[in-house]
Scaffold this motif. Structure first.
Motif, PDB file in Angstrom:
ATOM      1  N   VAL A 148     -69.773 -60.028  63.073  1.00  0.00           N
ATOM      2  CA  VAL A 148     -70.247 -59.804  61.763  1.00  0.00           C
ATOM      3  C   VAL A 148     -69.603 -58.393  61.178  1.00  0.00           C
ATOM      4  O   VAL A 148     -69.522 -57.455  62.112  1.00  0.00           O
ATOM      5  N   LEU A 149     -69.450 -58.543  59.811  1.00  0.00           N
ATOM      6  CA  LEU A 149     -68.909 -57.197  59.346  1.00  0.00           C
ATOM      7  C   LEU A 149     -69.897 -56.630  58.304  1.00  0.00           C
ATOM      8  O   LEU A 149     -70.171 -57.574  57.365  1.00  0.00           O
ATOM      9  N   ILE A 150     -70.271 -55.415  58.328  1.00  0.00           N
ATOM     10  CA  ILE A 150     -71.209 -54.992  57.609  1.00  0.00           C
ATOM     11  C   ILE A 150     -70.826 -53.913  56.616  1.00  0.00           C
ATOM     12  O   ILE A 150     -70.249 -52.933  56.798  1.00  0.00           O
TER      13      ILE A 150
ATOM     14  N   MET B  18     -72.215 -56.200  73.526  1.00  0.00           N
ATOM     15  CA  MET B  18     -72.067 -55.920  72.433  1.00  0.00           C
ATOM     16  C   MET B  18     -70.710 -55.007  72.090  1.00  0.00           C
ATOM     17  O   MET B  18     -70.528 -53.966  72.846  1.00  0.00           O
ATOM     18  N   ILE B  19     -69.811 -55.689  71.198  1.00  0.00           N
ATOM     19  CA  ILE B  19     -68.769 -54.863  70.982  1.00  0.00           C
ATOM     20  C   ILE B  19     -69.176 -54.228  69.441  1.00  0.00           C
ATOM     21  O   ILE B  19     -69.510 -54.723  68.556  1.00  0.00           O
ATOM     22  N   PHE B  20     -68.853 -52.683  69.355  1.00  0.00           N
ATOM     23  CA  PHE B  20     -69.431 -52.121  68.326  1.00  0.00           C
ATOM     24  C   PHE B  20     -68.365 -51.099  67.887  1.00  0.00           C
ATOM     25  O   PHE B  20     -67.753 -50.341  68.441  1.00  0.00           O
ATOM     26  N   GLU B  21     -67.761 -51.292  66.522  1.00  0.00           N
ATOM     27  CA  GLU B  21     -66.851 -50.459  65.576  1.00  0.00           C
ATOM     28  C   GLU B  21     -67.625 -49.781  64.590  1.00  0.00           C
ATOM     29  O   GLU B  21     -68.243 -50.389  63.632  1.00  0.00           O
TER      30      GLU B  21
ATOM     31  N   LEU C 187     -68.173 -52.994  62.480  1.00  0.00           N
ATOM     32  CA  LEU C 187     -67.984 -54.473  62.992  1.00  0.00           C
ATOM     33  C   LEU C 187     -68.846 -54.553  64.226  1.00  0.00           C
ATOM     34  O   LEU C 187     -68.456 -53.826  65.243  1.00  0.00           O
ATOM     35  N   VAL C 188     -69.379 -55.697  64.286  1.00  0.00           N
ATOM     36  CA  VAL C 188     -70.341 -55.843  65.484  1.00  0.00           C
ATOM     37  C   VAL C 188     -70.234 -57.290  65.938  1.00  0.00           C
ATOM     38  O   VAL C 188     -70.260 -58.369  65.174  1.00  0.00           O
ATOM     39  N   GLY C 189     -69.767 -57.387  67.352  1.00  0.00           N
ATOM     40  CA  GLY C 189     -69.463 -58.391  68.002  1.00  0.00           C
ATOM     41  C   GLY C 189     -70.192 -58.942  69.139  1.00  0.00           C
ATOM     42  O   GLY C 189     -70.583 -57.929  69.925  1.00  0.00           O
TER      43      GLY C 189
END
Length: 344
Positions: A25-27, A1-4, A15-17
């Motif tokens: 997906v952008l929350i 998981m890529i997590f910002e 931002l979770v990828g």
């Protein structure tokens, strides 16, 4: 998981990828960070597939619609959202597939009727339902303390205690918490009796968010905030510095019209020598009489530089293509000690 995790003051966006598919997906994006979100996704090699608001925000301006239009992706909200621009409306337990990731919507009304949390692997994005050391307020439109009690005590607080909690707001920049930590230390969750919890929420006596009316209006309708209108006007308007305008007025440039768009009484009290007055509210109706030559150079000004920016953008749309706005306003002109004159 890529997590910002992206902070804008106390607002938190995520931002979770999926690294395998490069989809994301952008929350809960915030309008001032649009370029940053897109840049972060590009840096991480991600393509945003969904932009999600966990609820109708009342304390900041959502960027979901702007990003959705820029990237040609759907805006995702709960099915009870009043926003007419929501493209994909989720019900409780619906899943979004983002590459190998699965994002599950949990309807958690209380802060607002359309509030939802998003469950993803070892974490939950709680919007304003559960905060770090607090909960969402229930005194704003569609808030309901009884519904919030159920969403918390009969809902997300029964999930895995080890789940990481990422809220939409964190004013102390703590990053995240866990359900276990909140159960143990969150003062609002110590009111576990329904009536006690409702009474506590009804007696909070909180100040209204600074931009409550404007934020609700724009987030519910897809309309524009004043800041957005100003930013759009500024993006298509050139500016002239105070010193440059001072030099040109001293030189007595015959090609220049200094257009003061303040109200008449403010203009009469003090204005730049040689300026012409046309209040912004009368601009479209009187522009042909006041500015008969569309080839002349025009510099608009107001008290602080905001209304004049809108006026300059309008004039350029009307065909006055040599229009610029003063970078500043009469306040800055006066503070610089530049000359003024009065009417009468």
């Amino acid at each position: 998981m890529i997590f910002e995790q992206i902070a804008t003051g106390g607002c938190q966006s995520y931002l979770v990828g999926c690294a395998d598919s490069c989809s994301a997906v952008l929350i809960d994006p915030e309008i001032s960070q649009v370029d940053r979100y897109i840049a972060l996704a590009a840096r991480d090699g991600l393509r945003i597939h969904y932009v999600i608001d966990t609820h109708t925000h009342a304390d900041h301006f959502s960027a979901t619609r702007a990003i959705a239009q820029a990237l040609k992706v759907p805006v995702v909200m709960h099915r009870d959202s009043p926003a007419p621009f929501a493209d994909l409306r989720l019900q409780d337990a619906d899943l979004l597939r983002v590459g190998n990731l699965r994002v599950q919507a949990l309807h958690t009304p209380g802060h607002t009727a359309d509030s939802m949390c998003l469950l993803l692997d070892d974490r939950i994005f709680t919007g304003d339902t559960l905060l770090i050391g607090g909960t969402g307020r229930t005194d704003l439109p569609s808030g309901d303390p009884s519904a919030l009690y159920d969403s918390l005590f009969n809902g997300i607080l029964k999930l895995d205690p080890a789940l990481r909690v990422y809220p939409a707001h964190d004013y102390k920049q703590r990053g995240f918490t866990t359900i276990a930590q909140e159960l143990a230390s969150n003062p609002r969750l110590q009111h576990s009796d329904r009536l006690d919890f409702i009474q506590m929420m009804e007696q909070l006596d909180l100040n209204a968010p600074t931009h409550l009316t404007e934020a609700l209006r724009t987030n519910m309708s897809g309309g524009k905030s004043v800041a957005q209108l100003l930013a759009e006007a500024a993006s298509k308007t050139p500016f002239v510095s105070l010193s440059e305008l001072r030099a040109r007025t001293l030189a007595g440039s015959a090609d220049l019209v200094v257009l003061d768009v303040r109200e008449r009484d403010a203009f009469d009290a003090a204005h730049i020598p040689g300026a012409v007055n046309l209040p912004r509210g009368q601009l479209e109706l009187r522009v042909n009489d006041v500015l008969p030559d569309p080839t002349r150079r025009i510099v608009t000004l107001c008290q602080f530089g905001k209304v004049s920016t809108l006026a300059a953008a309008t004039l350029r749309e009307l065909g006055f293509l040599r229009t610029s706005a003063l970078d500043g306003g009469m306040t800055a002109w006066q503070e610089a000690g530049y000359p003024l004159e009065q009417t009468g």
